[in-house]
Design an enzyme around this catalytic site. Structure first.
Site, PDB file in Angstrom:
ATOM      1  CE  LYS A 212      46.321  70.303  46.792  1.00 37.47           C
ATOM      2  NZ  LYS A 212      45.678  70.535  48.116  1.00 37.47           N
ATOM      3  N   GLY A 265      48.313  60.316  49.521  1.00 35.58           N
ATOM      4  CA  GLY A 265      46.881  60.585  49.568  1.00 35.58           C
ATOM      5  C   GLY A 265      46.151  59.375  49.000  1.00 35.58           C
ATOM      6  CB  SER A 266      42.695  58.852  48.059  1.00 34.68           C
ATOM      7  OG  SER A 266      42.504  59.985  47.259  1.00 34.68           O
ATOM      8  CB  THR A 267      44.267  54.560  45.264  1.00 38.15           C
ATOM      9  OG1 THR A 267      44.872  54.011  46.440  1.00 38.15           O
ATOM     10  CG2 THR A 267      44.713  53.772  44.051  1.00 38.15           C
ATOM     11  N   GLY A 268      42.778  57.106  44.074  1.00 41.35           N
ATOM     12  CA  GLY A 268      42.084  57.694  42.927  1.00 41.35           C
ATOM     13  C   GLY A 268      42.757  58.981  42.463  1.00 41.35           C
ATOM     14  CB  VAL A 269      43.899  62.022  44.290  1.00 39.75           C
ATOM     15  CG1 VAL A 269      44.732  63.251  43.970  1.00 39.75           C
ATOM     16  CG2 VAL A 269      42.525  62.449  44.807  1.00 39.75           C
ATOM     17  CD  GLU A 293      54.817  55.349  49.107  1.00 37.91           C
ATOM     18  OE1 GLU A 293      54.133  54.308  49.217  1.00 37.91           O
ATOM     19  OE2 GLU A 293      55.873  55.401  48.444  1.00 37.91           O
ATOM     20  CB  CYS A 327      47.653  55.162  54.987  1.00 40.85           C
ATOM     21  SG  CYS A 327      49.305  55.250  55.658  1.00 40.85           S
ATOM     22  CD  GLU A 425      42.064  54.164  52.236  1.00 38.13           C
ATOM     23  OE1 GLU A 425      41.879  54.886  51.243  1.00 38.13           O
ATOM     24  OE2 GLU A 425      43.139  54.138  52.862  1.00 38.13           O
TER      25      GLU A 425
END
Ligand SMILES: NC(=O)c1ccc[n+]([C@@H]2O[C@H](COP(=O)([O-])OP(=O)(O)OC[C@H]3O[C@@H](n4cnc5c(N)ncnc54)[C@H](O)[C@@H]3O)[C@@H](O)[C@H]2O)c1
Ligand SMILES: N[C@@H](CCC=O)C(=O)O
Length: 541
Positions: A212, A265-269, A293, A327, A425
């Protein structure tokens, strides 16, 4: 079946082309840009050999010209995501048994196609979709992607050739099986190379994948699909779906055959998916591999012995190339008071010469940020800095979204080392600088360590070897990629394996043998040539 101990061609880094005026590569890429820009796309889902158009479409626009419609992509519903899983598992029956040298061949061919006939197309698509300049597209969608493919093939053969010892009468072997199930590759907008690598690295090791891409990268992802197809990747090995991220992820992570996630992608996801995998753990046939990562708050620290010009250039390039949307981008800096005036003068002079606009004009050094949401977030942070007593916008600070999502390269100076933009970030062209007293070098290193939850990249500048030694030790856990007298961006596959720890990810180092090891499950085989025929120990007579 293999009939030889094959050696793959030695991997090498794809040379970066210059794109200077009058060069062939410049002409080809700008022509391809024009042609693609003026052609409407209708991008399907790719499941098995099928191109599926659901009619449930979303529009695509370049972020630097958001009134110019590029076309549409089609979104999957839950049934199609389930079809992608079933198709991948069906393809696995043959792909997992494909001799490794044929898998190698397919991906080496993909690398050559990218280096030659597809180079202009994938670079131009990346320029259009992700607002990358010629140079930034070249180092990403051509060179880094090619490097991932070539080096991963070499690492794959190293993994297979590493074998255990055998004593007399016994032959011990180690085989590296693909994981039992499918891999979910979920990729970010900012690097076409990462988008290509995340599905292809597990596939190279014999796995099947449901991929995806980020919605904003689908336009260039379609060229990746084209290249893999042209290279002869069998249908169903990599299946591509887009649509509602939550629904797609819920469906894939609920499958008993889910065997691993390859995320950037982002840490939250990433955190939310990790939690979901934990909740589903009893469903799975095998413990899934979780590779992610994630975000960064990357630093540059200058020692009083550093060269101010070198620090200024590293900050300008590290913070503002590709609009700070790497990043690895420098987003917080610590400069000693004794160097600050010079660093500021050099940066002021350089930023005054930087042009911003469409990537089609090669004289533009920067372009727009990726989305309106990102633009709004950055504009808000800049406005907040203008209003706050402990911060001051000293360079840039203007923004305009009337044509594209343009944010000027912006420098915030703060007197508060824990100011919001030193910690959070933002993912855009905003650099925050804290000026420290020269005598507080060691305390400043402690501050760098304690200010952010992330540990992705970081750089120190120093002419003093003792300071370099001290910083290397004091910042040991602050960055998975640590630079001495260089900017914190621009890691090269095969040279600086990339990834960070803490909230920056699992540090499985994309484009290295460490990453490929996550996509295999070793099986040890012991064969005894003359099995025992008596149960008694010799001393029992
Ligand atoms: N550490 C690295 O190597 C590295 C490299 C590139 C980017 N990044 C990080 O990626 C981020 C920028 O990329 P981005 O904006 O595409 O990241 P993102 O997290 O928004 O998106 C990444 C992927 O996750 C999907 N996604 C988004 N929300 C989701 C949800 N709720 N459920 C499931 N999937 C979801 C997106 O569609 C996309 O495919 C930054 O944080 C950056 O630091 C890290
Ligand atoms: N590997 C790239 C960053 C990838 C993340 O966006 C670099 O080193 O600049």
């Amino acid at each position: 079946m293999s009939k030889g101990f094959y050696q793959v061609p030695t991997a090498f880094n794809e040379p970066v082309k210059s794109y200077a005026p009058g060069t062939k590569e410049r002409e080809l890429t700008l022509n391809s840009f024009k042609e693609q820009y003026n052609t409407t796309v209708d991008i399907p889902l790719y499941i098995g050999g099928e191109e599926i158009r659901t009619g449930n479409t979303k529009d695509l626009f370049p972020p630097f010209d958001h009134k110019h419609k590029l076309g549409v992509y089609h979104e999957a519903d839950k049934a199609l995501v389930e079809k992608a899983i079933a198709t991948a598992l069906e393809a696995r029956k043959k792909w997992a048994a494909m001799p490794w040298e044929h898998r190698a061949s397919i991906f080496l061919k993909a690398a050559e196609l990218l280096a030659g006939p597809y180079r202009a197309k994938i670079n131009a698509a990346t320029m259009i979709a992700q607002a990358k300049t010629l140079h930034q597209a070249e180092i990403d969608s051509a060179c880094e992607f090619i490097d991932f493919l070539r080096f991963n093939v070499e690492y794959m053969t190293q993994i297979y050739s590493e074998q255990p010892a055998s004593v007399d009468g016994v032959w011990n072997r180690l085989e590296h099986r693909p994981l039992e199930g499918f891999i979910y590759a979920i990729t970010p907008f900012n690097f076409t190379a990462i988008s290509g690598n995340l599905p292809s690295a597990p596939a190279m090791m014999g796995n099947v994948v449901v991929w995806k891409p980020a919605a904003t990268q689908i336009y260039s992802a379609r060229v990746i699909v084209e290249v893999f197809k042209a290279a002869g990747l069998p249908d169903g090995v990599i299946n591509v779906v887009y649509g509602n991220s939550g629904m797609i992820t819920d469906t894939l992570l609920a499958s008993p055959d889910f065997a691993g996630i390859h995320f950037t992608g982002s840490t939250g996801v990433f955190n939310s998916m990790w939690a979901q995998i934990g909740q589903n753990i009893d469903k799975y046939k095998t413990y899934p591999r979780i590779v992610g990562e994630t975000g960064g708050k990357d630093f540059v620290v200058a020692h009083p012995s550093a060269c101010p010009k070198e620090v200024a250039v590293a900050l300008t390039r590290g913070a503002f190339e590709y609009q700070g949307q790497k990043c690895s981008a420098a987003s917080r800096a610590y400069v000693p008071a004794s160097l600050w005036n010079q660093v500021k003068e050099y940066m002021t002079a350089d930023l005054a010469t930087i042009k911003m606009g469409s990537p089609e004009d090669p004289s533009n050094y920067v372009s727009s940020v990726i989305t309106e949401a990102s633009f709004d977030k950055l504009a808000k942070a800049i406005d907040q800095a203008k209003a706050d007593a402990d911060a001051e916008v000293i360079l840039g600070g203007k923004y305009d979204k009337s044509i594209g999502y343009f944010i000027e390269p912006t420098v915030i100076l703060t007197t508060n080392p824990k100011y919001a933009t030193m910690e959070t970030e933002l993912f855009g062209p905003v650099l925050t600088i804290y000026v420290y007293e020269d005598a507080k070098w060691s305390e400043t290193l402690k501050l760098v360590d304690e200010t952010s939850i992330y540990a992705l990249t970081g750089a120190i500048f120093s002419g003093c070897r003792y300071a370099i030694v001290e910083a290397t030790e004091a910042l040991v856990n602050c960055a998975g990629n640590f630079y001495i007298n260089d900017k914190p961006t621009g890691a090269v596959v095969g040279q600086q394996p990339f990834g960070g720890a803490r909230a920056s990810g699992t540090n499985d180092k994309a484009g290295s043998i460490l990453n490929l090891l996550r996509w295999v499950s070793p099986r040890t085989i012991k064969e005894t040539f003359v099995p025992a025929t008596d149960y008694k120990y010799p001393f029992l007579g």
